[in-house]
Motif scaffolding. Structure first.
Motif, mmCIF file in Angstrom:
data_model
loop_
_atom_site.group_PDB
_atom_site.id
_atom_site.type_symbol
_atom_site.label_atom_id
_atom_site.label_comp_id
_atom_site.label_asym_id
_atom_site.label_seq_id
_atom_site.Cartn_x
_atom_site.Cartn_y
_atom_site.Cartn_z
ATOM 1 N N ASP A 1 -19.723 -7.981 -14.545
ATOM 2 C CA ASP A 1 -21.133 -7.824 -14.945
ATOM 3 C C ASP A 1 -22.065 -8.774 -14.193
ATOM 4 O O ASP A 1 -23.192 -9.003 -14.619
ATOM 5 C CB ASP A 1 -21.256 -8.057 -16.457
ATOM 6 C CG ASP A 1 -20.698 -9.418 -16.862
ATOM 7 O OD1 ASP A 1 -19.943 -10.000 -16.060
ATOM 8 O OD2 ASP A 1 -21.016 -9.879 -17.974
ATOM 9 N N GLN A 2 -21.586 -9.309 -13.067
ATOM 10 C CA GLN A 2 -22.362 -10.319 -12.338
ATOM 11 C C GLN A 2 -23.485 -9.697 -11.536
ATOM 12 O O GLN A 2 -23.307 -8.664 -10.884
ATOM 13 C CB GLN A 2 -21.426 -11.096 -11.403
ATOM 14 C CG GLN A 2 -22.077 -12.281 -10.732
ATOM 15 C CD GLN A 2 -21.065 -13.107 -9.967
ATOM 16 O OE1 GLN A 2 -19.946 -13.269 -10.420
ATOM 17 N NE2 GLN A 2 -21.456 -13.621 -8.818
ATOM 18 N N VAL A 3 -24.661 -10.336 -11.573
ATOM 19 C CA VAL A 3 -25.827 -9.854 -10.829
ATOM 20 C C VAL A 3 -25.941 -10.571 -9.488
ATOM 21 O O VAL A 3 -26.266 -9.956 -8.468
ATOM 22 C CB VAL A 3 -27.119 -10.066 -11.669
ATOM 23 C CG1 VAL A 3 -28.340 -9.578 -10.910
ATOM 24 C CG2 VAL A 3 -26.988 -9.366 -13.009
ATOM 25 N N LYS A 4 -25.638 -11.871 -9.508
ATOM 26 C CA LYS A 4 -25.748 -12.686 -8.292
ATOM 27 C C LYS A 4 -24.796 -12.176 -7.206
ATOM 28 O O LYS A 4 -23.671 -11.774 -7.505
ATOM 29 C CB LYS A 4 -25.393 -14.129 -8.667
ATOM 30 C CG LYS A 4 -25.931 -15.161 -7.701
ATOM 31 C CD LYS A 4 -25.864 -16.576 -8.227
ATOM 32 C CE LYS A 4 -24.589 -16.931 -8.925
ATOM 33 N NZ LYS A 4 -24.447 -18.375 -9.160
#
Length: 150
Positions: free
Chosen positions: A50-53
């Motif tokens: 679920d990482q955005v970076k």
């Protein structure tokens, strides 16, 4: 007769990418049958689902902890087996999977694998030990004399 092992260049190059941390560790381990081997391990940080970076860099303290855990796992896995069993562990990448599992709490890793294995020292060849293992050969199982018919 095992002399060493290493990943091919194209495999190593396919693993290395930008936006992730590369963590390497190495250690010398003595197997139970007297071989001294040097193991090199490589691992990469993994992005969370679920990482955005875009990047997934580990902090230097985390890297040190992971490297220490890697060395501990390598010495534990290779130090209590014979060289033949160690080779059997290297082929299905048991040590790499164990490193991924153990370091999950520090930082999630992917592609943890043994990059290279060097045999530094072989045990001194001992003829008496060989005879102990194979017996004296006087156990009455010599066979029968062959009869040549003309």
């Amino acid at each position: 007769d095992f002399h060493g092992l290493s990943l091919t260049r194209d495999k190593e190059c396919s693993l290395i990418r930008k936006w992730q941390t590369l963590i390497e560790a190495h250690t010398d381990v003595k197997t139970t049958d007297g071989y001294l081997v040097r193991l090199f391990v490589i691992a990469f940080t993994k992005r969370r689902p679920d990482q955005v970076k875009t990047n997934c860099y580990a902090q230097s303290a985390q890297i040190r902890k992971i490297r220490k855990r890697m060395v501990d796992i390598m010495t534990a896995e290779a130090g209590k087996v014979m060289l033949r069993e160690l080779v059997k562990k290297l082929i299905p990448e048991v040590i790499g999977k164990e490193i991924e599992k153990q370091t999950q709490g520090i930082y999630p890793l992917t592609n943890a694998m043994v990059r290279k294995v060097k045999v530094l020292k072989k045990p001194k060849f001992d003829i008496t030990k060989l005879m102990e293992v194979h017996g004296e050969g006087d156990d009455g199982d010599a066979g029968v004399a062959m009869v040549v018919e003309e």
